[in-house]
Design a protein around this motif. Structure first.
Motif, short mmCIF file in Angstrom:
data_model
loop_
_atom_site.label_atom_id
_atom_site.label_comp_id
_atom_site.label_asym_id
_atom_site.label_seq_id
_atom_site.Cartn_x
_atom_site.Cartn_y
_atom_site.Cartn_z
N THR A 41 -25.40 51.57 18.98
CA THR A 41 -25.00 50.92 18.44
C THR A 41 -23.35 51.44 18.13
O THR A 41 -22.24 51.11 18.26
N PHE A 42 -23.69 52.47 17.29
CA PHE A 42 -22.93 53.93 17.06
C PHE A 42 -21.96 54.18 18.52
O PHE A 42 -20.54 54.95 18.48
N PHE A 43 -23.03 54.31 19.69
CA PHE A 43 -22.24 54.86 21.06
C PHE A 43 -20.98 53.81 21.41
O PHE A 43 -20.13 54.31 21.94
N ASN A 44 -21.36 52.79 20.64
CA ASN A 44 -20.63 52.14 21.74
C ASN A 44 -19.52 51.34 20.64
O ASN A 44 -18.48 50.82 20.77
N ARG A 71 -8.01 54.02 27.05
CA ARG A 71 -7.78 55.31 26.91
C ARG A 71 -8.57 56.64 26.56
O ARG A 71 -8.41 57.19 26.40
N ARG A 72 -9.68 56.08 25.68
CA ARG A 72 -10.67 57.18 25.19
C ARG A 72 -11.35 57.62 26.60
O ARG A 72 -11.60 58.83 26.63
N ALA A 73 -11.84 57.14 27.34
CA ALA A 73 -11.94 57.64 29.36
C ALA A 73 -11.10 58.75 29.17
O ALA A 73 -11.45 59.21 30.13
N ARG A 74 -10.13 58.85 29.43
CA ARG A 74 -8.34 58.76 29.87
C ARG A 74 -8.95 60.27 28.89
O ARG A 74 -8.04 61.42 29.24
N TRP A 75 -8.85 60.19 27.36
CA TRP A 75 -9.28 61.13 26.10
C TRP A 75 -10.35 62.28 26.81
O TRP A 75 -9.87 63.32 26.72
N GLY A 76 -11.26 61.67 27.53
CA GLY A 76 -12.24 62.58 27.86
C GLY A 76 -13.86 62.19 27.45
O GLY A 76 -14.83 62.88 27.31
N ILE A 77 -13.89 60.89 26.84
CA ILE A 77 -15.39 60.32 26.29
C ILE A 77 -15.96 60.12 27.67
O ILE A 77 -15.00 58.75 28.33
N ARG A 78 -17.02 59.94 27.80
CA ARG A 78 -17.94 59.65 28.62
C ARG A 78 -19.06 59.50 28.18
O ARG A 78 -19.39 59.63 27.16
N ARG A 79 -20.05 58.39 28.43
CA ARG A 79 -21.74 58.18 28.40
C ARG A 79 -22.30 57.58 29.48
O ARG A 79 -21.60 57.11 30.57
N ARG A 144 -21.88 62.41 36.90
CA ARG A 144 -20.33 60.65 36.43
C ARG A 144 -20.13 61.60 34.98
O ARG A 144 -19.57 61.39 34.50
N ALA A 145 -21.27 62.05 34.13
CA ALA A 145 -20.11 61.59 32.85
C ALA A 145 -19.97 63.77 33.06
O ALA A 145 -19.07 63.27 31.65
N VAL A 146 -20.41 64.48 33.73
CA VAL A 146 -20.15 65.64 33.01
C VAL A 146 -18.60 66.24 34.01
O VAL A 146 -17.63 66.90 34.12
N ALA A 147 -17.88 64.54 34.85
CA ALA A 147 -16.43 64.76 36.17
C ALA A 147 -15.72 64.97 35.20
O ALA A 147 -15.67 64.29 34.03
N GLY A 148 -14.70 65.37 35.84
CA GLY A 148 -13.42 64.88 34.82
C GLY A 148 -12.86 65.41 34.01
O GLY A 148 -13.21 64.53 33.09
N LYS A 149 -13.65 66.38 33.39
CA LYS A 149 -12.93 66.64 32.14
C LYS A 149 -13.14 66.17 30.39
O LYS A 149 -12.60 66.51 30.58
N PRO A 150 -14.57 66.23 30.47
CA PRO A 150 -14.38 65.40 29.32
C PRO A 150 -14.38 66.09 28.33
O PRO A 150 -14.98 67.67 28.14
N ARG A 151 -14.18 65.94 27.00
CA ARG A 151 -14.39 66.34 25.45
C ARG A 151 -15.75 65.43 24.64
O ARG A 151 -15.99 65.90 23.96
N LEU A 152 -16.42 64.61 25.16
CA LEU A 152 -17.02 63.80 24.05
C LEU A 152 -18.34 63.71 25.90
O LEU A 152 -17.92 62.47 25.84
N ILE A 153 -19.35 63.68 25.35
CA ILE A 153 -20.04 63.05 26.47
C ILE A 153 -21.40 62.15 25.03
O ILE A 153 -22.49 63.59 24.54
#
Ligand code: ADP
Ligand code: MG
Length: 268
Positions: A41-44, A71-79, A144-153
């Motif tokens: 839930t926290f991740f969601n 926008r969060r994906a663009r910001w850099g969240i991956r999961r 997939r999670a580490v691609a595209g310059k993530p800020r939060l995984i």
């Protein structure tokens, strides 16, 4: 740094998160708790699938909850998710390529190839995901999670169900994510085993828990062996705390672990 303040999530009569207060700093952070404690839930909430009833999340100074999920994906969240999300009929390369990236052209292609190389496991970029082992498919999800310059995984029980050898490889990869990407990484598991199996025992020192204030704990006993990044572990929904685990989620209102209450209510 991720700052979680008074975060509550309710599903009808079920309170999944109840006044959660946590702070995650750079590196790999473990979040543990029993089934139903509210970890997913926290991740969601972080990734925008669930709107909290109250509370806030600040990520590197940005108000995360005000952003739409895309926008969060663009910001850099991956999961990654507890259930596999990689598409079997596509190649490894195409699975990674579909992740949002600010990079274009050859830089984008290089980033995809580097992400696949980073996770290792003998995976060919041109193999169909459906032909891979379960452990390799998990690695594709990490790629997939580490691609595209993530800020939060956010990694949700990534090694669940994997045999020991593949778990060891995966946890080694996870350990290296911050140095590879610079992203803050939160690793969810329901007990200490996965975090420990990464080679860095999560327990080491207990933080003193001051009422109404989030505390951060560090695996100080392992720092010399693993100088960077540091690992912190937070306990989510722990009805009883492991003897040497680190508990740092506190309720401002009641002065006790807030998700201890919700953990009991929500336990499956
Ligand atoms: N979509 C939903 N609708 C109703 N209840 C939910 C929903 N998602 C999660 N819950 C409940 O919220 C609690 C926390 O679930 P979850 O976040 O999946 O826990 P964890 O990941 O720690 O095992 C559980 O009691 C679960 O049944
Ligand atoms: Mg879960």
């Amino acid at each position: 740094m991720i700052d979680v303040k008074d975060l509550s999530v309710k599903y009808g009569g079920v309170t999944s998160l109840d006044g959660m207060n946590l702070r995650f700093e750079a590196g790999v952070c473990g979040l543990i708790g029993p089934n139903g404690a509210g970890k997913t839930t926290f991740f969601n909430v972080l990734s925008g699938f669930v709107r909290p009833a109250s509370g806030g999340v600040t990520a590197f100074g940005d108000d995360l909850l005000r952003m739409t999920h895309y926008r969060r994906a663009r910001w850099g969240i991956r999961r990654t998710f507890q259930t596999e999300q990689a598409i079997s009929d596509l190649t490894v390369y195409d699975n990674v390529a579909m992740i949002h990236s600010k990079l274009r052209g050859s830089a984008h292609r290089d980033d995809i190839m580097q992400s696949i190389e980073f996770v290792g496991g003998g995976i060919s970029p041109w193999a169909k995901v459906g032909s891979l082992t379960a452990g390799q498919r998990r690695l594709v999800e990490v790629a997939r999670a580490v691609a595209g310059k993530p800020r939060l995984i956010l990694l949700d029980e990534p090694a669940a169900g994997l045999p020991d050898g593949e778990t060891r490889h995966l946890t080694g990869v996870i350990k290296n994510i911050p140095s590879h990407t610079g992203a803050l990484t939160i690793l969810v598991d329901h007990d200490m085993a996965l975090v420990s199996s990464s080679g860095r025992p999560a327990a080491g020192s207990s933080s003193s828990t001051r009422r109404g204030r989030p505390t951060t704990a560090r695996a100080t006993s392992t720092r010399r062996r693993w100088p960077a990044p540091s690992v912190r572990t937070e306990v989510c929904g722990a009805a009883s705390r492991p003897a040497n685990a680190i508990a740092s989620s506190t309720s401002p209102r009641r002065g006790r672990a807030p998700d201890a209450a919700s953990g009991r209510r929500c336990a499956r």
